[in-house]
Scaffold this motif. Structure first.
Motif, mmCIF file in Angstrom:
data_model
loop_
_atom_site.group_PDB
_atom_site.id
_atom_site.type_symbol
_atom_site.label_atom_id
_atom_site.label_comp_id
_atom_site.label_asym_id
_atom_site.label_seq_id
_atom_site.Cartn_x
_atom_site.Cartn_y
_atom_site.Cartn_z
ATOM 1 N N TYR A 29 40.061 39.321 27.501
ATOM 2 C CA TYR A 29 39.815 38.732 28.805
ATOM 3 C C TYR A 29 39.195 39.731 29.772
ATOM 4 C CZ TYR A 29 43.510 35.738 26.849
ATOM 5 O OH TYR A 29 44.268 34.938 26.022
ATOM 6 N N GLY A 30 38.374 39.236 30.675
ATOM 7 C CA GLY A 30 37.892 40.044 31.777
ATOM 8 C C GLY A 30 38.800 39.846 32.975
ATOM 9 N N ILE A 31 38.925 40.862 33.817
ATOM 10 C CA ILE A 31 39.847 40.738 34.946
ATOM 11 C C ILE A 31 39.203 40.008 36.115
ATOM 12 C CG2 ILE A 31 39.315 42.994 35.990
ATOM 13 C CD1 ILE A 31 42.402 43.193 36.552
ATOM 14 N N VAL A 32 37.908 40.184 36.312
ATOM 15 C CA VAL A 32 37.159 39.465 37.342
ATOM 16 C C VAL A 32 35.822 39.038 36.761
ATOM 17 C CG1 VAL A 32 38.221 40.465 39.414
ATOM 18 C CG2 VAL A 32 36.328 41.670 38.292
ATOM 19 N N SER A 33 35.136 38.153 37.479
ATOM 20 C CA SER A 33 33.859 37.630 36.995
ATOM 21 C C SER A 33 32.737 38.649 37.145
ATOM 22 C CB SER A 33 33.512 36.345 37.738
ATOM 23 O OG SER A 33 32.300 35.799 37.292
ATOM 24 N N SER B 17 47.802 30.908 32.256
ATOM 25 C CA SER B 17 47.862 31.000 30.794
ATOM 26 C C SER B 17 47.468 32.383 30.292
ATOM 27 C CB SER B 17 46.960 29.939 30.164
ATOM 28 O OG SER B 17 45.608 30.117 30.581
ATOM 29 N N LEU B 18 46.505 33.014 30.954
ATOM 30 C CA LEU B 18 46.083 34.353 30.530
ATOM 31 C C LEU B 18 47.132 35.393 30.894
ATOM 32 C CD1 LEU B 18 42.252 34.363 31.382
ATOM 33 C CD2 LEU B 18 43.502 33.263 29.508
ATOM 34 N N ALA B 19 47.807 35.182 32.014
ATOM 35 C CA ALA B 19 48.883 36.093 32.394
ATOM 36 C C ALA B 19 50.022 36.036 31.384
ATOM 37 C CB ALA B 19 49.395 35.727 33.787
ATOM 38 N N ILE B 20 50.396 34.837 30.984
ATOM 39 C CA ILE B 20 51.489 34.673 30.021
ATOM 40 C C ILE B 20 51.112 35.278 28.669
ATOM 41 C CG2 ILE B 20 52.783 32.955 28.689
ATOM 42 C CD1 ILE B 20 52.697 31.182 31.224
ATOM 43 N N ASP B 21 49.859 35.069 28.248
ATOM 44 C CA ASP B 21 49.420 35.617 26.961
ATOM 45 C C ASP B 21 49.388 37.137 26.973
ATOM 46 O OD1 ASP B 21 48.418 35.348 24.285
ATOM 47 O OD2 ASP B 21 46.437 35.873 25.055
ATOM 48 N N THR B 22 49.100 37.725 28.132
ATOM 49 C CA THR B 22 48.974 39.183 28.225
ATOM 50 C C THR B 22 50.301 39.861 28.519
ATOM 51 O OG1 THR B 22 46.715 38.906 29.046
ATOM 52 C CG2 THR B 22 47.750 41.065 29.389
ATOM 53 N N LEU C 42 42.683 48.730 37.461
ATOM 54 C CA LEU C 42 41.925 49.095 36.262
ATOM 55 C C LEU C 42 42.832 49.165 35.035
ATOM 56 C CD1 LEU C 42 39.581 51.784 37.834
ATOM 57 C CD2 LEU C 42 38.870 49.577 36.858
ATOM 58 N N GLY C 43 44.081 49.569 35.236
ATOM 59 C CA GLY C 43 45.035 49.555 34.127
ATOM 60 C C GLY C 43 45.284 48.142 33.629
ATOM 61 N N ALA C 44 45.429 47.220 34.555
ATOM 62 C CA ALA C 44 45.603 45.810 34.186
ATOM 63 C C ALA C 44 44.363 45.282 33.494
ATOM 64 C CB ALA C 44 45.911 44.986 35.439
ATOM 65 N N ALA C 45 43.190 45.731 33.962
ATOM 66 C CA ALA C 45 41.938 45.303 33.343
ATOM 67 C C ALA C 45 41.876 45.715 31.882
ATOM 68 C CB ALA C 45 40.753 45.892 34.117
ATOM 69 N N ALA C 46 42.344 46.931 31.594
ATOM 70 C CA ALA C 46 42.341 47.408 30.204
ATOM 71 C C ALA C 46 43.280 46.573 29.336
ATOM 72 C CB ALA C 46 42.743 48.887 30.169
ATOM 73 N N GLU C 47 44.451 46.212 29.865
ATOM 74 C CA GLU C 47 45.392 45.396 29.097
ATOM 75 C C GLU C 47 44.843 43.992 28.853
ATOM 76 O OE1 GLU C 47 49.647 45.794 30.170
ATOM 77 O OE2 GLU C 47 48.954 47.210 31.694
ATOM 78 N N LEU C 48 44.191 43.439 29.858
ATOM 79 C CA LEU C 48 43.574 42.123 29.689
ATOM 80 C C LEU C 48 42.430 42.183 28.681
ATOM 81 C CD1 LEU C 48 43.623 41.114 33.438
ATOM 82 C CD2 LEU C 48 44.617 39.716 31.605
ATOM 83 N N LYS C 49 41.662 43.259 28.735
ATOM 84 C CA LYS C 49 40.526 43.410 27.815
ATOM 85 C C LYS C 49 41.004 43.458 26.365
ATOM 86 C CE LYS C 49 36.213 43.948 26.738
ATOM 87 N NZ LYS C 49 35.253 42.829 26.933
ATOM 88 N N ALA C 50 42.158 44.077 26.145
ATOM 89 C CA ALA C 50 42.711 44.143 24.790
ATOM 90 C C ALA C 50 43.038 42.754 24.242
ATOM 91 C CB ALA C 50 43.967 45.015 24.786
ATOM 92 N N ALA D 174 31.189 34.180 29.218
ATOM 93 C CA ALA D 174 31.120 35.006 28.010
ATOM 94 C C ALA D 174 32.498 35.395 27.499
ATOM 95 C CB ALA D 174 30.283 36.250 28.306
ATOM 96 N N GLN D 175 33.417 35.657 28.394
ATOM 97 C CA GLN D 175 34.817 35.898 28.044
ATOM 98 C C GLN D 175 35.672 35.237 29.123
ATOM 99 O OE1 GLN D 175 36.004 40.087 28.321
ATOM 100 N NE2 GLN D 175 34.496 40.440 29.948
ATOM 101 N N PRO D 176 36.858 34.766 28.791
ATOM 102 C CA PRO D 176 37.716 34.165 29.814
ATOM 103 C C PRO D 176 38.004 35.166 30.926
ATOM 104 C CG PRO D 176 38.556 33.669 27.623
ATOM 105 C CD PRO D 176 37.475 34.708 27.446
ATOM 106 N N ILE D 177 37.965 34.710 32.163
ATOM 107 C CA ILE D 177 38.166 35.585 33.311
ATOM 108 C C ILE D 177 39.519 35.316 33.941
ATOM 109 C CG2 ILE D 177 37.341 36.121 35.637
ATOM 110 C CD1 ILE D 177 35.704 37.319 33.266
ATOM 111 N N PHE D 178 40.237 36.410 34.220
ATOM 112 C CA PHE D 178 41.602 36.313 34.705
ATOM 113 C C PHE D 178 41.690 35.859 36.157
ATOM 114 C CE2 PHE D 178 45.543 38.622 36.262
ATOM 115 C CZ PHE D 178 46.442 37.727 35.691
ATOM 116 N N GLY D 179 40.848 36.414 37.045
ATOM 117 C CA GLY D 179 41.057 36.051 38.439
ATOM 118 C C GLY D 179 39.915 36.336 39.386
ATOM 119 N N PHE D 180 40.124 35.898 40.612
ATOM 120 C CA PHE D 180 39.169 36.057 41.710
ATOM 121 C C PHE D 180 39.933 36.486 42.961
ATOM 122 C CE2 PHE D 180 37.374 33.069 38.763
ATOM 123 C CZ PHE D 180 36.008 33.312 38.772
#
Length: 481
Positions: free
Chosen positions: A233-237, A196-201, A222-230, A301-307
């Motif tokens: 979302y956090g990219i990892v826990s 769901s977070l991938a589709i939203d981003t 890190l580029g993906a992390a910035a897009e998720l943060k916008a 604290a924020q939804p996390i994208f992956g592990f």
């Protein structure tokens, strides 16, 4: 598998409480326990067990006791299935199980004591996880392990016929070139992400597309992390999630020619960790804590994208912490897997037999069934397909035999019906055993602590490195420059 007669009755006197699932050295409390498990971690209810040798192998009537020593119930539970598959082997042996968690380093001293003591208390079969397996196959305690060929196992033929993952063989081979241990899992890693977070981003959750977003390489990550943060979302826990993709995939081991060596990949982790923290790209959790588990459920604290993790992380950790047991409950069913930012592996359990065991033939039969039998009634087939009642949850896992993986079904409701083996089978190619040492568990602990102090601003990088090196010099027989 040779047709011999043996049996086991699990020793009730040794059973106390619950133990389960997978880590690579990080564990919680445990005692001896009758529960389904995953691989190389332990979680449990009850007080931590006191290090001890197994009870003496006293014959019970006409039966001979087989001593089995492990840090989870996983292998003892396999014995139950083994005797179910071969009921004719039910007249000769009684199983005496000792399970001691790796919590606070309790398992290794107890195992060492049992091996050194020998006699009737010697463990006929014992287990070692990736964090310390080299100590028992190539290092300080390797002299106590019996070569598989001495157990009556046709090693070379069965490894070839089963297409056994080479890294499990490499890690289980002693300095004389004899195989003394094999694993049954394949711990090649993937990136496990929220659909769901991938589709939203990015408008898609397609695994190939997501793999191209997060890698290859940490700059793309890190580029993906910035897009998720916008998107909030956090990219990892936590930074430990990225560390697991680095620790066993570095270009050189921690120790080279007796000297502490920091590979470029591990050195770069200082800045990767800092960028993740400074960017707010994670929830700053530590793996194997309640906060880490909360992010699997999506309530941090924020939804996390992956592990980052192998198949066992999905089955034995994430599924149970997703907040549900069917699609639509918590995050269950919202996960997918794709190729990771970089290839890596994490975890595994190896089976070894004592050179002093008087029951080598019986133990050899069991080890062969677990690690080298590729039939539909071998442990690996049951394990890969979540069948045969091997564990209570019927989970699936990647195994070390390529032959078994080729005929197994990795589709999972937890992954929205995706076949995880499409990702985890090729991931095995990235698993290697030539950059590990018997001291990795200790050194990794010192290093991660130093990195966390640096990213927290408590120490400069130079100070953190100096602290790390001093800890290694003070506690290990390693040259530090």
């Amino acid at each position: 598998m040779k047709k011999r007669i043996l049996t086991a009755v699990l020793s009730v006197a040794m059973i106390a409480s619950l133990a389960a699932c997978n880590t690579a050295g990080d564990t919680t409390a445990t005692t001896t326990a009758p529960a389904a498990g995953g691989g190389d971690a332990t979680t449990a209810a009850g007080d931590a067990a006191t290090p001890a040798t197994p009870d003496a192998a006293t014959p019970a009537g006409d039966k001979t006791v087989l001593n089995v020593m492990s840090f989870t119930v996983e292998v003892p539970d396999m014995f139950k299935k083994y005797f179910e598959v071969y009921p004719e082997r039910a007249a000769q042996y009684e199983l005496n199980t000792t399970i001691i968690a790796t919590t606070d380093g309790a398992y290794e001293p107890a195992l060492d004591q049992a091996l050194v003591s020998g006699g009737t208390a010697v463990p006929d079969l014992y287990c070692a996880e990736i964090a310390f397996v080299l100590k028992y196959t190539k290092g300080d305690m390797s002299a106590y392990a019996a070569p598989y060929k001495d157990l009556g196992i046709d090693v070379d033929a069965l490894i070839s016929a089963g297409d056994i993952a080479q890294y499990t063989v490499d890690l289980g081979t002693n300095t004389n070139g004899d195989l003394v241990g094999l694993g049954y899992q394949s711990a090649g890693g993937a990136f496990i992400y929220r659909s769901s977070l991938a589709i939203d981003t990015w408008g898609t959750d397609d695994p190939a597309t997501i793999a191209s977003k997060i890698g290859p390489g940490w700059d793309k990550f890190l580029g993906a992390a910035a897009e998720l943060k916008a998107k909030g979302y956090g990219i990892v826990s936590g930074d430990g999630d990225a560390w697991h993709a680095i620790e066993n995939s570095s270009s050189s081991p921690w120790i080279v020619d007796g000297k502490l060596t920091i590979s470029p990949e591990r050195d770069a982790f200082f800045e990767l960790s800092k960028q993740l923290k400074d960017g707010g790209y994670h929830n700053d959790t530590t793996d194997w804590t309640d906060a880490w588990y909360a992010d699997m459920q999506g309530i941090g604290a924020q939804p996390i994208f992956g592990f980052f993790g192998p198949a066992w992380l999905i089955n034995y950790v994430m599924a149970g912490n997703s907040g549900g047991s069917a699609p639509g409950e918590g995050t269950y069913g919202d996960w997918r897997v794709c190729e990771p930012t970089q290839g890596f592996f994490w975890g595994g359990t190896w089976l070894l037999a004592s050179k002093d065991s008087p029951n080598k033939e019986a133990i050899g039969d069991f080890i062969e069934w677990v690690t080298l039998d590729t039939s539909d009634t071998g442990l690996q087939y049951f394990w890969a397909n979540g069948s045969g009642g091997i564990n209570a949850t019927g989970t699936k896992d990647a195994v070390s035999s390529g032959v078994v993986m080729a005929k197994s079904d990795g589709t999972m409701d937890f992954l929205g019906g995706q076949n995880m083996f499409d990702v985890f089978v090729p991931a095995t190619a990235f698993a290697k055993g030539d950059t590990l040492t018997q001291y990795d568990q200790t050194i990794n602990g010192y290093f991660r602590d130093a990195v966390r102090q640096y990213t927290a601003g408590t120490l400069t990088k130079d100070e953190a490195l100096a602290q790390f090196k001093q800890q290694v010099a003070d506690n290990l027989d390693v040259v530090v420059e």
